[in-house]
Design an enzyme around this catalytic site. Structure first.
Site: not given
Ligand code: GCV
Length: 693
Positions: A381, A309, A409
């Protein structure tokens, strides 16, 4: 009882009301003889003062020598400096314990009824003291107390996704970060309260900053949520802030870790590369580690999100993840530090589920001993439900940790009640067949240094720490299950409920049932309950993101089409199913044997495909979405019936949230069933879909 302005969560220490129990406890615990040693024993004394005062209704007397002519006393100390401990516990019993284990034992000594808490280390005695206080809070008998315990998993770390300096928390729903980096090294009272909460559940590590340590430089990067300046914590001028926090956590047996940026040698240092095979880079990390340990002798180590990411990583230099992680491992090794290296890597594949295994499984055995591969529970996720990641059981030569998301989340954030404990139990019980039949996920996380759990924190500045009062269970339960992953969800929920809302059996029963049934309800209205996922709206505003329904945004996650729904992950599709071991590839690949709750994760099926009981796929999706809403209504009713038996303030707060959850669950239901109907064109047999305008 409240010691600060903030909620004590499960450390309420309500007065024991049963008179027999109370006198039995007073007899053994009103006088406490606590050895004078390191910082953790100061925390023991403090906790006994607060806890026993609350539970026994009298301030305990704390002694530095054995009290005489009393009914009895509590002794917390080691065999070598307390005679009563030598009397109660054999040397071999303590010697056999690991550094966090302890013995709790009732004994008679010189005509007095005593209880001893002993261990090899001060940390062990701290964890033992919290165990004893838990037993008292639960009203358990202690006259024949005999507990010998050590944590099953060695690494039990809480990961904060807190963005230093800005104070925001990525995926945090309980207010701003509790860590105030502007005022550190000044210490807030709240840090002590937090460390105490963590230690009481058995957590022994804390990562204080977000894994996103810089704003990702990629298209579509979400400014509203991206971590920004976390990499700066490694700068020399900021280390005294980290060191100050570590002082607090140390007293509670919790080691402090930092998330670091892979390009730190360039960002923090002045190198022009972060290539892990360059000597200068290796030397830089070693120097930085030496500097850290000079200031924080018990520093835990680093957590790294690399090549994921938008965060930088070894791929930038054409190196693999083992090469990437090991340079950090070598730097930390002389100090007994650890690298937690995340396996959350995706993006090259059309089906992201496939990638982590393809990336990491070939590297099994290549990671340094002090590197732990941190694997999210599922391949996508933190969805409401996912199958277990195929990496569990596939990396026998690598230390692994299971990463769980405590914060909600994707499960209703700060508004919906959703206990994650039943979900975690399902994950932990999954038989990976990694080392033959009977290799459950939890078997892979215990007994070895470097293996264990990481949980993404759900705490913030809110007075009750977690936003939703019922979400305190997810924090408590994470610690307890990490300590002993064989504990059941219901058992942990029950003990949490009794400590949090009092020992009234009907309150405990109702709260436990609400928590246990909350997760299945969320699965039903947010996914339809047969393996779909990731249908959340991806808005820019932080609190909209992953909260509202937005199924139309993510067709690639549901495989929706006019002919049916689901993704083919069998050999005719992405073939993710074949990454499993034992009977799973065949079982998942056949819609007849694939468990119904994961069916559409593994298969694209016609809308009219019949399930075991003859119901069609589309009808099951409709039914589950409607049932999910009914289930939440029932939870709301049960909570409402607790009025008068739970304190008014918390009762009202949770009741308001349930009202909102019902509204949101209805939105989810309506959004999903309309979306399914739009493609399937099949009306609901019960006449509910299409919806009336
Ligand atoms: C910290 C998902 C979440 C992100 C998070 C990522 C991760 O994509 O939406 O907010 O980033 O996981 O676990 O690194």
């Amino acid at each position: 009882m409240v010691v600060t302005d903030y909620d004590d969560c499960w450390l309420q220490y309500d007065r024991v009301d049963d008179p027999d129990r109370l006198s039995a406890y007073r007899r053994r615990c009103l006088h406490a003889y606590v050895s004078e040693e390191g910082p953790e024993l100061r925390a023991v004394r403090q906790e006994l003062r607060v806890g026993l005062d609350g539970l026994l209704g009298r301030e305990p007397h704390l002694w530095q020598h054995p009290p005489r002519s009393q009914d009895g006393f509590l002794a917390v100390g080691r065999r070598d400096n307390m005679e009563v401990v030598r009397h109660a516990v054999d040397a071999a019993e303590v010697d056999g314990l690991d550094e966090e284990g302890y013995v709790l034992r009732a004994t008679e000594w010189e005509g007095q009824d005593c209880v001893v808490v002993t261990a090899n280390t001060d940390r062990g005695m701290l964890f033992g003291t919290f165990h004893l206080l838990r037993l008292l809070s639960l009203g358990e008998p202690i006259a024949d107390l005999d507990v010998v315990e050590e944590p099953r998993a060695k690494e039990r770390v809480i990961d904060h996704w807190d963005n230093p300096f800005r104070g925001s928390v990525e995926r945090g729903y309980a207010g701003q970060s509790i860590f105030d980096w502007e005022t550190l090294p000044d210490l807030r009272e709240r840090y002590w309260d937090y460390a105490r909460l963590l230690a009481s559940t058995g957590i022994n590590g804390v990562v204080v900053n977000n894994v996103n340590t810089e704003k990702p430089d990629r298209e579509g990067a979400n400014d509203a949520i991206a971590g920004m300046e976390g990499w700066q914590l490694l700068e020399s001028e900021n280390l005294e802030k980290v060191a100050a926090l570590a002082t607090v956590f140390r007293r509670y047996g919790v080691r402090t870790f930092l998330s670091v940026n892979y390009a730190a040698p360039m960002l923090v240092g002045d190198l022009d590369t972060a290539d892990p095979l360059e000597d200068d880079v290796e030397a830089w990390w070693k120097r930085k580690a030496d500097e850290l340990y000079e200031r924080i002798p018990d520093f835990g180590g680093f957590l790294v999100k690399a090549d994921s990411e938008g965060q930088r990583g070894p791929y930038d230099y054409d190196r693999d993840h083992a090469e990437g992680a090991n340079v950090l491992g070598r730097a930390l090794e002389p100090h007994d530090g650890r690298v937690f290296w995340r396996a959350f890597v995706y993006s090259e594949h059309e089906d992201r589920a496939v990638q982590a295994y393809e990336t990491f499984e070939p590297l099994d055995g290549e990671f340094h001993d002090n590197v732990t591969l941190q694997i999210k529970n599922g391949p996508i996720d933190f969805q409401p439900r996912e199958p277990v990641s195929t990496l569990f059981g596939a990396m026998p030569e690598t230390n692994v940790a299971c990463e769980l998301q405590i914060t909600q989340e994707y499960t209703g954030q700060g508004v919906h009640a959703c206990s994650h404990l039943p979900q975690w139990e399902e994950v932990l019980e999954f038989d990976t067949h990694g080392d033959g039949e009977g290799t459950e996920v939890r078997d892979l996380l215990v007994d070895r240094a470097g293996e264990g759990f990481a949980g993404v924190a759900n705490v913030g500045e809110d007075r009750n720490w977690t936003g939703h009062d019922l979400a305190q269970l997810n924090l408590y339960g994470f610690g307890r299950l990490a300590w002993d992953p064989t504990l059941g969800s219901e058992e942990v929920t029950r003990e949490w409920a009794a400590q949090t809302f009092g020992r009234n059996p009907s309150v405990v029963e109702t709260v436990t049932r609400i928590q246990e049934e909350s997760w299945p309800a969320v699965i039903d209205y947010e996914t339809g309950g047969i393996g779909l996922m990731h249908m959340m709206y991806n808005g820019e505003a932080r609190l909209e993101n992953h909260y509202d329904p937005g199924p139309e945004e993510w067709p690639e996650y549901t495989g929706i089409a006019e002919d049916g729904i689901g993704l083919d992950r069998t050999p005719s599709g992405s073939d993710y199913a074949s990454q499993y071991q034992g009977p799973w590839p065949a079982r998942y690949a056949d819609p007849e044997t694939c468990p119904e709750e994961l069916l559409l994760f593994f298969h694209h099926l016609p809308w009219e495909h019949e399930l075991d009981d003859g119901t069609t796929v589309i009808q099951r999706l409709y039914d589950n979405c409607f049932e999910g809403v009914e289930a939440v209504r029932a939870l709301r009713e049960r909570w409402s019936a607790l009025a008068g038996t739970v304190d008014e303030r918390r009762h009202r707060r949770v009741a308001e949230r349930f009202d909102e959850q019902v509204v949101q669950a209805e939105r989810w239901r309506d959004s999903l069933v309309s979306y399914f109907y739009e493609y399937a064109g099949v009306p609901d047999e019960r006449g509910r879909v299409p919806l009336d305008d």
